[in-house]
Scaffold this motif. Structure first.
Motif, PDB file in Angstrom:
ATOM      1  N   THR A   1       0.831  -1.215   0.000  1.00  0.00           N
ATOM      2  CA  THR A   1       0.000   0.000   0.000  1.00  0.00           C
ATOM      3  C   THR A   1       0.859   1.255   0.000  1.00  0.00           C
TER       4      THR A   1
ATOM      5  N   VAL B   1       3.511   5.618  -5.823  1.00  0.00           N
ATOM      6  CA  VAL B   1       3.607   5.548  -7.283  1.00  0.00           C
ATOM      7  C   VAL B   1       2.316   6.013  -7.945  1.00  0.00           C
ATOM      8  N   HIS B   2       1.186   5.490  -7.522  1.00  0.00           N
ATOM      9  CA  HIS B   2      -0.103   5.817  -8.143  1.00  0.00           C
ATOM     10  C   HIS B   2      -1.151   5.984  -7.037  1.00  0.00           C
ATOM     11  N   PRO B   3      -1.194   7.142  -6.388  1.00  0.00           N
ATOM     12  CA  PRO B   3      -2.132   7.321  -5.265  1.00  0.00           C
ATOM     13  C   PRO B   3      -3.556   7.581  -5.747  1.00  0.00           C
ATOM     14  N   ASN B   4      -4.508   7.272  -4.881  1.00  0.00           N
ATOM     15  CA  ASN B   4      -5.922   7.572  -5.090  1.00  0.00           C
ATOM     16  C   ASN B   4      -6.359   8.638  -4.085  1.00  0.00           C
ATOM     17  N   TYR B   5      -7.298   9.487  -4.513  1.00  0.00           N
ATOM     18  CA  TYR B   5      -7.787  10.583  -3.660  1.00  0.00           C
ATOM     19  C   TYR B   5      -9.309  10.498  -3.555  1.00  0.00           C
TER      20      TYR B   5
ATOM     21  N   ARG C   1       2.253   1.660  -3.484  1.00  0.00           N
ATOM     22  CA  ARG C   1       1.217   2.079  -4.436  1.00  0.00           C
ATOM     23  C   ARG C   1       0.813   3.536  -4.223  1.00  0.00           C
ATOM     24  N   ARG C   2       0.712   3.962  -2.969  1.00  0.00           N
ATOM     25  CA  ARG C   2       0.357   5.363  -2.700  1.00  0.00           C
ATOM     26  C   ARG C   2       1.441   6.310  -3.189  1.00  0.00           C
TER      27      ARG C   2
ATOM     28  N   LYS D   1      -5.848  10.725   0.950  1.00  0.00           N
ATOM     29  CA  LYS D   1      -4.963   9.949   0.087  1.00  0.00           C
ATOM     30  C   LYS D   1      -5.055   8.471   0.457  1.00  0.00           C
TER      31      LYS D   1
END
Length: 446
Positions: free
Chosen positions: A290, A296-300, A293-294, A445
């Motif tokens: 996790t 390299v390619h984080p989600n918001y 991944r946060r 995030k």
């Protein structure tokens, strides 16, 4: 062993083609038998010991009355008796008619057998089988006259004889024999699939060239174990080039690799058999994945507030319209409020990583035009954990969003946010409000 007369290469007895020049060994090969070492000669037989004579024998020898050995009686062979001559009786028949009987009878004529005695010489040769006249004799077939075409029939209408053609035999399907050997490092023939030694240039079965042959590759686990444990395949005649004391560092490195392999095996068994260790490893791996991944390619994902309040608000444009999720409603402060403040609250502690604004007024009414209401320019944000920061917005209408990313280590465990409007963009004319904000969104995030 088969020696090729063309190039002198030594081949195995089961090879069909030469491994060096590719010639057919049935034509150019010579089978050689490896000479066996000569057996050792048998030891000589010991000489017989002389016969010891007794007292009586010595007396007889001195007097001269020795007994002569009895001669064996000659066997009389019986004289050979000649076998009696062979006599064979052969029946002879005649096909000629017999004269009539002198008695004048009406007996039909017939063949009269006459016994004859053959000589011994004639009896030794096989006599031909008797043939009865008129019975079983071969009869020649009568010639069949050739058909004659009528004279008045034209040649074009006459039948033409066509000789029958023999049916061409179909070739049987070719059956490929299975390869007899497949060892690691062998060269695989592309025509018959046979495995060959790496030193060969032609296939041992079909004689095809091995210039483009593929070598049998070791499985992945064999290659991995060879690299880990240092297992190497040495060629014939290999000798170590190092001369001197033993390589201590190489021995230490080998021990370290064996220890690492043992630890890996123990850890794998513990992961499969110990539940507490299994859960710990899964949690650590999930957390590490996790985190990567946060980065390299984080989600918001959006955080939904539960309420909002303001220092002032005009009629029909309360503070809850700034967090309702619609882009055609907005919050507007009174014109007399020179330091408007908007407070947004959450249901629980949140880690705020980004804030999204839609500036100005929006709607279908004439007074809701973008340039008729003041727009926020400089904002001062104060979080519940006493973290504060300033944000500068561009003069854009409500259809465009403006995102601001925060340091994720600063705005942590936040329960409310105070938005202080410091400066604004001036409207095109007189306005009934001091500032207008269409929408405010908070994101975390993940």
């Amino acid at each position: 062993m088969i020696v090729c007369k063309q190039c002198g290469h030594h081949n195995e007895d089961s090879d069909t083609f030469c491994g060096s020049c590719g010639k057919f060994l049935e034509w150019t090969g010579e089978r050689v038998v490896v000479a066996q070492p000569e057996p050792e000669p048998p030891p000589p037989e010991p000489e017989p010991e002389p016969v010891k004579l007794g007292l009586i024998d010595r007396v007889r020898q001195a007097v001269g009355i020795e007994e002569a050995p009895a001669q064996p009686a000659a066997t009389v062979e019986p004289e050979p008796v000649a076998p009696p001559p062979l006599v064979r009786v052969v029946p002879v028949t005649s096909a000629a008619p017999m004269p009539p009987s002198p008695r004048g009878g009406s007996d039909p004529p017939g063949p009269v057998p006459a016994p004859t005695v053959a000589s011994p010489v004639a009896a030794s040769a096989p006599a031909p089988a008797p043939v009865l006249a008129g019975v079983g004799a071969p009869v020649a077939a009568a010639p069949v006259p050739a058909p004659v075409a009528p004279a008045d029939e034209p040649i074009s209408r006459r039948p033409i004889s066509v000789a029958p053609t023999t049916a061409r035999p179909r070739s049987a399907p070719r059956t490929l024999e299975a390869p007899t050997r497949r060892h690691p490092g062998d060269l695989i023939c592309g025509q018959c699939g046979e495995g060959n030694d790496p030193i060969r240039h032609f296939c041992r079965r079909c004689g095809n060239s091995l210039d483009e042959a593929l070598a049998v590759r070791l499985p992945w686990y064999r290659r991995f174990l060879n690299k880990v444990f240092g297992v190497r395949t040495r060629e014939a005649g290999w000798r170590p080039s190092r001369v001197g004391p033993p390589n201590v560092m190489g021995l230490v490195w080998r021990i370290i690799r064996l220890a690492i392999g043992a630890l890996i095996v123990v850890a794998l068994l513990a992961f499969l058999l110990v539940p507490a260790f299994h859960n710990l490893v899964v949690d650590r791996v999930t957390s590490a994945v996790t985190t990567v991944r946060r980065a390299v390619h984080p989600n918001y994902p959006a955080v939904t507030p539960i309420g909002a309040s303001a220092s002032s608000a005009t009629v029909g444009h309360g503070p809850m319209l700034a967090i309702d999720g619609y882009d055609n409603t907005y919050w507007a402060a009174l014109a007399s409020d020179h330091a408007p403040v908007l407070v947004v609250r959450f249901s629980g502690p949140q880690d705020i990583a980004a804030i999204v604004f839609r500036s100005g007024a929006s709607g279908s009414a004439p007074g809701d035009a973008f340039n008729l209401q003041p727009r926020p320019h400089l904002l001062h944000l104060v979080f519940s954990n006493r973290y504060a920061t300033d944000i500068t917005l561009n003069d854009q209408d409500a259809t465009q969003t403006q995102s601001t990313f925060l340091d994720e280590t600063k705005a942590k465990q936040v329960t409310f946010v105070e938005i202080h409007v410091v400066t604004t963009y001036a409207p095109a004319g007189a306005s009934a409000s001091s500032v207008a904000i269409t929408e405010v969104e908070f994101r975390t995030k993940n």
